[in-house]
Every structure is written in C-alpha cells, then in structure tokens.
Design a protein around this motif. Structure first.
Motif, PDB file in Angstrom:
ATOM      1  N   GLN A   1       0.684  -1.215   0.260  1.00  0.00           N
ATOM      2  CA  GLN A   1       0.022   0.037   0.020  1.00  0.00           C
ATOM      3  C   GLN A   1       0.878   1.405   0.011  1.00  0.00           C
ATOM      4  O   GLN A   1       0.486   2.145  -0.644  1.00  0.00           O
ATOM      5  N   GLU A   2       2.103   1.209   0.768  1.00  0.00           N
ATOM      6  CA  GLU A   2       2.655   2.501   0.758  1.00  0.00           C
ATOM      7  C   GLU A   2       3.648   2.531  -0.426  1.00  0.00           C
ATOM      8  O   GLU A   2       4.061   3.726  -0.525  1.00  0.00           O
ATOM      9  N   ALA A   3       3.970   1.465  -1.244  1.00  0.00           N
ATOM     10  CA  ALA A   3       4.810   1.457  -2.406  1.00  0.00           C
ATOM     11  C   ALA A   3       4.095   1.995  -3.434  1.00  0.00           C
ATOM     12  O   ALA A   3       3.382   1.097  -4.362  1.00  0.00           O
ATOM     13  N   THR A   4       3.988   3.411  -3.802  1.00  0.00           N
ATOM     14  CA  THR A   4       3.172   3.763  -5.020  1.00  0.00           C
ATOM     15  C   THR A   4       3.996   3.901  -6.378  1.00  0.00           C
ATOM     16  O   THR A   4       3.413   3.908  -7.347  1.00  0.00           O
ATOM     17  N   GLY A   5       5.327   3.357  -5.972  1.00  0.00           N
ATOM     18  CA  GLY A   5       6.085   3.153  -7.475  1.00  0.00           C
ATOM     19  C   GLY A   5       7.401   2.897  -7.030  1.00  0.00           C
ATOM     20  O   GLY A   5       7.705   2.578  -5.790  1.00  0.00           O
ATOM     21  N   PRO A   6       8.357   2.459  -7.832  1.00  0.00           N
ATOM     22  CA  PRO A   6       9.624   1.660  -7.725  1.00  0.00           C
ATOM     23  C   PRO A   6      10.500   2.477  -6.857  1.00  0.00           C
ATOM     24  O   PRO A   6      11.110   1.804  -6.252  1.00  0.00           O
ATOM     25  N   ARG A   7      10.470   3.960  -6.962  1.00  0.00           N
ATOM     26  CA  ARG A   7      11.305   4.697  -6.036  1.00  0.00           C
ATOM     27  C   ARG A   7      10.942   4.441  -4.738  1.00  0.00           C
ATOM     28  O   ARG A   7      11.613   4.241  -3.831  1.00  0.00           O
ATOM     29  N   GLN A   8       9.656   4.527  -4.408  1.00  0.00           N
ATOM     30  CA  GLN A   8       9.212   4.192  -3.039  1.00  0.00           C
ATOM     31  C   GLN A   8       9.524   2.856  -2.456  1.00  0.00           C
ATOM     32  O   GLN A   8       9.744   2.672  -1.271  1.00  0.00           O
ATOM     33  N   LEU A   9       9.465   1.917  -3.485  1.00  0.00           N
ATOM     34  CA  LEU A   9       9.711   0.490  -2.936  1.00  0.00           C
ATOM     35  C   LEU A   9      11.311   0.363  -2.780  1.00  0.00           C
ATOM     36  O   LEU A   9      11.509  -0.301  -1.622  1.00  0.00           O
ATOM     37  N   ALA A  10      12.083   0.964  -3.375  1.00  0.00           N
ATOM     38  CA  ALA A  10      13.435   1.006  -2.965  1.00  0.00           C
ATOM     39  C   ALA A  10      13.694   1.666  -1.648  1.00  0.00           C
ATOM     40  O   ALA A  10      14.356   1.096  -1.050  1.00  0.00           O
ATOM     41  N   ASP A  11      12.951   2.750  -1.096  1.00  0.00           N
ATOM     42  CA  ASP A  11      12.962   3.304   0.049  1.00  0.00           C
ATOM     43  C   ASP A  11      12.573   2.198   1.227  1.00  0.00           C
ATOM     44  O   ASP A  11      13.132   2.209   2.083  1.00  0.00           O
ATOM     45  N   LEU A  12      11.799   1.505   1.007  1.00  0.00           N
ATOM     46  CA  LEU A  12      10.936   0.957   1.689  1.00  0.00           C
ATOM     47  C   LEU A  12      11.788  -0.687   2.033  1.00  0.00           C
ATOM     48  O   LEU A  12      11.596  -1.309   2.903  1.00  0.00           O
ATOM     49  N   ALA A  13      13.005  -0.952   1.037  1.00  0.00           N
ATOM     50  CA  ALA A  13      13.620  -1.898   1.309  1.00  0.00           C
ATOM     51  C   ALA A  13      14.722  -2.091   2.491  1.00  0.00           C
ATOM     52  O   ALA A  13      14.971  -2.991   2.728  1.00  0.00           O
ATOM     53  N   ALA A  14      14.597  -0.826   3.204  1.00  0.00           N
ATOM     54  CA  ALA A  14      15.265  -0.902   4.470  1.00  0.00           C
ATOM     55  C   ALA A  14      14.797  -1.747   5.349  1.00  0.00           C
ATOM     56  O   ALA A  14      15.370  -2.169   6.422  1.00  0.00           O
ATOM     57  N   GLN A  15      13.319  -2.151   5.308  1.00  0.00           N
ATOM     58  CA  GLN A  15      12.791  -3.067   5.993  1.00  0.00           C
ATOM     59  C   GLN A  15      12.873  -4.587   6.072  1.00  0.00           C
ATOM     60  O   GLN A  15      12.515  -5.405   6.405  1.00  0.00           O
ATOM     61  N   SER A  16      13.454  -4.896   4.690  1.00  0.00           N
ATOM     62  CA  SER A  16      13.553  -6.056   4.044  1.00  0.00           C
ATOM     63  C   SER A  16      14.140  -6.785   4.937  1.00  0.00           C
ATOM     64  O   SER A  16      15.551  -6.912   5.527  1.00  0.00           O
ATOM     65  N   LEU A  17      13.872  -8.257   4.978  1.00  0.00           N
ATOM     66  CA  LEU A  17      14.813  -9.283   5.720  1.00  0.00           C
ATOM     67  C   LEU A  17      15.955  -9.676   4.788  1.00  0.00           C
ATOM     68  O   LEU A  17      16.837 -10.458   5.256  1.00  0.00           O
ATOM     69  N   ASP A  18      15.853  -9.324   3.574  1.00  0.00           N
ATOM     70  CA  ASP A  18      17.194  -9.769   2.608  1.00  0.00           C
ATOM     71  C   ASP A  18      18.189  -8.724   2.801  1.00  0.00           C
ATOM     72  O   ASP A  18      18.296  -7.972   1.957  1.00  0.00           O
ATOM     73  N   ALA A  19      19.206  -9.317   3.882  1.00  0.00           N
ATOM     74  CA  ALA A  19      20.378  -8.521   4.009  1.00  0.00           C
ATOM     75  C   ALA A  19      21.320  -8.145   2.636  1.00  0.00           C
ATOM     76  O   ALA A  19      21.863  -7.117   2.779  1.00  0.00           O
TER      77      ALA A  19
END
Length: 260
Positions: A130-148
């Motif tokens: 819901q928060e990732a409105t586009g590729p750039r926003q998804l890149a920013d949200l990657a800080a939460q990723s479990l994939d180190a």
C-alpha cells in the motif's frame, strides 16, 4: 616375470603418476583380449605398450623441451617451435560457418531486473504494498527487508532468468508489467513485494559479438587435433608390440582420459 607379478606391477603402474598421465586402464581386469589372443597375451601387450609409451613420452619431451608432458598445449607450442607442426589460424569464414551451424549456443534467455522487499508475514507485506506507490518508494522501503543482501541496494535482486527462482515468485516476476508494484507474493523465504525495473528479451547474440570466442574455440580444437595426429604417427613409427592387437592410441595420450 610371472603373470601374477606382471599383473601386480601393472596395477601399481596404472595408479602411479605415470599411469595417471597416460590414462592407463586401472586394472588388467579391464583389458579385453582381441581376436586370436588369450587374456594373458592381451595383458602383456597392454603392459609392454604402457611401459614403452611412457618411455617415448619422456624421450620426446626431453628432445622438444616440453616442460609439462601432461599438457597438450605445451607439446603443441614446442612442436611448432621445432617446426614439426604448422598450424594456420581459423578464418572468419570458418567462425561464421560454426556460428550458423551452432546458432542455439548463442541464444540469450529472457531476463528481468527485479527489486523486492522481503517480509515475515502477509500483513506486513500488505502494508508495504500500500505504501509503495512506485519503484522509487519500494526502493526506500527496502530498508525493512529481511533480505540483507539486497537491503542496502534498494532491494535490487539483479537480473533474473527463468529457472533461478521457483513457484509463484518466478511466475509473478515473468508475468509482471514493468514498473508496476506486485504483491504480496509468498515463497519459502517469506512474503515479497516486488517490481520489475527492466526487461531484457530473449535473443540470439550477433556474430560480431561471438566471433572472437568462436575463433578461440576453433583454434583450440585445431591444436588438439594436430597434437593427437602427430602423436598417433609418432607412436606408430616408434612402437610395435608383437602379438598385440591394441589400438595405437591405447592405453592413452598424455593429457587425455582415454581408456581401453
């Protein structure tokens, strides 16, 4: 030498550095008698040829200055320097013919550049989607990723080809419209929210791009063939085993794994 002693000696020879270099059959049990031979005669022919062939290798290596007798490339270099082999390089036309005859070898599969965020559960993945409105926003949200491995790079997985991943995750990636956010997608790693940043379509690499590697491969094949032909002639000239019916190349050439 009695037959049991000869058999024991040949087993020892086959397991030695000499035997490994020559590609000897690991045991006289592997020897098959030819027409008109009994097993004992076949074993003796094999053993005699093995010993003579090793001696011939040593003599020829010393004569030509071959530093590594187990390397066909070293032999070819020394034979060319001695003027006993004359090899011409493959032509561009030969490379083109090889390219056309083996076109399948130069096909490149479709690949997709993927960015993702990996999360523990579906609820968290829904929130990121819901928060990732586009590729750039998804890149920013990657800080939460479990994939180190991808977290510090905006979730970038790099180029992915079919067969590298599995199940719903791979299907989602290869059915996705570029630049559109997809998810949540479950895999055995967890829950993914992803975007395809770029698509590289399947294609056949052009000849100009493949030419140098084809020429290198053809040159290598030519060297190997010339070396084998030279060695076959040399063995035929130097070694004759009475009552033997083994192939001239048996028990093997230096640098090969030929077995009789």
């Amino acid at each position: 030498m009695a037959e049991p002693e000869l058999a024991a000696y040949l087993v020892e020879l086959a397991g030695s550095t000499v035997g490994l270099r020559l590609g000897l059959c690991p045991s006289p049990d592997g020897i098959v008698a030819g027409a008109g031979q009994n097993k004992a005669t076949a074993i003796r022919s094999w053993g005699t040829r093995s010993v003579l062939l090793d001696r011939l290798v040593a003599l020829e290596a010393a004569r030509l200055g071959v530093a590594r007798p187990g390397s066909p490339d070293d032999w070819v270099d020394c034979l060319q320097a001695a003027g006993e082999l004359h090899l011409s390089p493959p032509s561009e036309l030969e490379a083109l013919q090889c390219y056309r005859a083996n076109n399948y070898r130069y096909r490149v599969a479709e690949a997709r550049r993927v960015r993702h965020v990996l999360l523990n559960d579906r609820q968290m993945a829904e929130r990121v989607y819901q928060e990732a409105t586009g590729p750039r926003q998804l890149a920013d949200l990657a800080a939460q990723s479990l994939d180190a491995g991808t977290r510090a790079h905006g979730g970038d997985l790099g180029w992915v080809e079919r067969g590298q991943l599995a199940g719903a995750l791979e299907e989602s990636i290869f059915s996705a419209e570029p630049h559109r956010i997809y998810g949540p997608v479950e895999s055995h790693f967890g829950w993914h929210v992803l975007v395809v940043d770029a698509v590289r379509p399947a294609e056949v690499r052009p000849f100009a791009e493949c030419k140098d590697e084809i020429l290198t491969e053809l040159a290598s094949d030519r060297r190997q063939a010339a070396w084998r032909e030279w060695w076959q002639r040399r063995v035929a000239e130097a070694i004759t085993v009475p009552d033997g019916s083994l192939d001239l190349l048996a028990p093997g050439l230096p640098g090969t794994s030929h077995r009789h």
